[in-house]
Design an enzyme around this catalytic site. Sequence first.
Site, PDB file in Angstrom:
ATOM      1  N   THR A 198       0.845  -1.204   0.000  1.00  0.00           N
ATOM      2  CA  THR A 198       0.000   0.000   0.000  1.00  0.00           C
ATOM      3  C   THR A 198       0.877   1.248   0.000  1.00  0.00           C
ATOM      4  OG1 THR A 198      -1.781  -1.148   1.150  1.00  0.00           O
ATOM      5  CG2 THR A 198      -1.763   1.251   1.319  1.00  0.00           C
TER       6      THR A 198
ATOM      7  N   GLN B 198       0.949  -9.518  -6.423  1.00  0.00           N
ATOM      8  CA  GLN B 198       0.376 -10.860  -6.592  1.00  0.00           C
ATOM      9  C   GLN B 198       1.139 -11.692  -7.620  1.00  0.00           C
ATOM     10  OE1 GLN B 198      -1.850 -12.221  -4.744  1.00  0.00           O
ATOM     11  NE2 GLN B 198      -2.799 -10.490  -3.699  1.00  0.00           N
TER      12      GLN B 198
ATOM     13  N   CYS C 291      -9.085  -6.497   1.199  1.00  0.00           N
ATOM     14  CA  CYS C 291      -9.132  -5.068   1.496  1.00  0.00           C
ATOM     15  C   CYS C 291     -10.468  -4.441   1.115  1.00  0.00           C
ATOM     16  CB  CYS C 291      -8.022  -4.328   0.764  1.00  0.00           C
ATOM     17  SG  CYS C 291      -6.408  -4.996   1.107  1.00  0.00           S
TER      18      CYS C 291
HETATM   19  N1  PMP Z   1      -1.622  -4.622  -4.083  1.00  0.00           N
HETATM   20  C1  PMP Z   1      -2.161  -5.822  -4.295  1.00  0.00           C
HETATM   21  C2  PMP Z   1      -2.283  -6.344  -5.697  1.00  0.00           C
HETATM   22  C3  PMP Z   1      -2.585  -6.600  -3.214  1.00  0.00           C
HETATM   23  O1  PMP Z   1      -3.125  -7.808  -3.428  1.00  0.00           O
HETATM   24  C4  PMP Z   1      -2.456  -6.083  -1.899  1.00  0.00           C
HETATM   25  C5  PMP Z   1      -2.920  -6.881  -0.704  1.00  0.00           C
HETATM   26  N2  PMP Z   1      -4.288  -7.156  -0.716  1.00  0.00           N
HETATM   27  C6  PMP Z   1      -1.890  -4.810  -1.731  1.00  0.00           C
HETATM   28  C7  PMP Z   1      -1.478  -4.113  -2.850  1.00  0.00           C
HETATM   29  C8  PMP Z   1      -1.694  -4.213  -0.372  1.00  0.00           C
HETATM   30  O2  PMP Z   1      -0.625  -4.863   0.257  1.00  0.00           O
HETATM   31  P1  PMP Z   1      -0.130  -4.524   1.751  1.00  0.00           P
HETATM   32  O3  PMP Z   1      -1.031  -5.319   2.643  1.00  0.00           O
HETATM   33  O4  PMP Z   1       1.281  -4.989   1.792  1.00  0.00           O
HETATM   34  O5  PMP Z   1      -0.251  -3.051   1.950  1.00  0.00           O
END
Ligand code: PMP
Length: 374
Positions: A75, A183, A325
């Site tokens: 993020t 991913q 999320c």
């Molecule tokens: N980008 C993608 C494609 C994700 O799948 C995710 C996690 N759901 C994130 C960003 C966010 O990752 P993080 O939990 O490390 O902030």
Amino acid sequence: MEVIHVIYLDYSATTPVDESVLNVFIESTRKYFVNPNSAYPEAVIVKNLIDGAGERIRSHLHLPSHEVVYTSGATEANNLAIKGLAFKRKDIGKHLIMSPFEHSSVTACFGYLQKQGYLVDVVNTLPDGSVDLDDLASLMRNDTILVSICGVASEIGILQPIEEIARIVHQYPNAIFHSDMTQAIGKTAVRLEQIDLITLSAHKIYGIKGIGALLRRESVKLNQMIHGGKSTTAIRSGTPALPLILSLEKALDMITSDLPKNYLHVKKLHQRLADGLMNIEGCFINSPLNSIPHIINVSVLTILANDMQKYLSDHGIVVSTQTACASGEVRSEAVYRLTKSEAKARSSVRISLSHQTTEAEIDQLVKAIKAVSA
Ligand code: PMP
């Protein structure tokens, strides 16, 4: 704390920490607590360890001329890449392009920038969800400063033609290509060197939550998003977290060297699951053929997504509705966009597999979906 025994099929939301990654974290936490920004010899040891980890991360990813900017996760890396670049280049141009399958941490940045006067275009996709390269070429302009397209869409698993996209973007000297590879990395072999800014996250690759990275081509300048004192980089302040950095390096080392073996295992499981689901009436696989085998998005039309998730959960099987999320919303916009079917979009669940998944777990899942669909 009680250990939960479930059939976990939500590896795209997060992965369990690998024991050896955890050990690297624990041992280095005990051993090296000094601040690498200090001047005494113990600090120099820590600084050297950080430099060595950075070198190895670049080597695992085959990115010799990218800087590793450590962040708290994907993020933050997405925020830094998108806002940091947009603010830096605002006098060159304000035109941005993204795909319709981006993670919320990308779309939220684009939404924020739109309110600041930037112009956002969303590139069309083909029926299989891949970016329409002709449309991308037609959207590109001399004032396009950023194209952000994820390597793998988290909810459906579509793998994008990253090299072709990079080639189109780089025909425009002012345009930078950012890709959220959260991913993709560790799951499928992708060549990263054509991408200027690459996002990754440790907890998706059996690492620890709280660390990710933005790999930055050194010629690409970004505005700082977190201001403060010295770090490993001028772009993101904060005392470098050696144990997290070492644990990220360890996770990347393992996941990249085991990739071919793990991929074959997951591909076999995917086939077993697809074969099983095909025999269930009213069950549709939404993920197109160009998806990675780790992610299968599925709809049983007669059962709403939340009801399916609850049924499976009651039977000890964990899957997700939309991405972790974004859960809580009713219709999956990604599935709707891909299938144009309201029924599929309201009943879709994401099953995500790992090299740790077993055939017996797949069979249990198929059995449970069959039972609830009957
Ligand atoms: N980008 C993608 C494609 C994700 O799948 C995710 C996690 N759901 C994130 C960003 C966010 O990752 P993080 O939990 O490390 O902030």
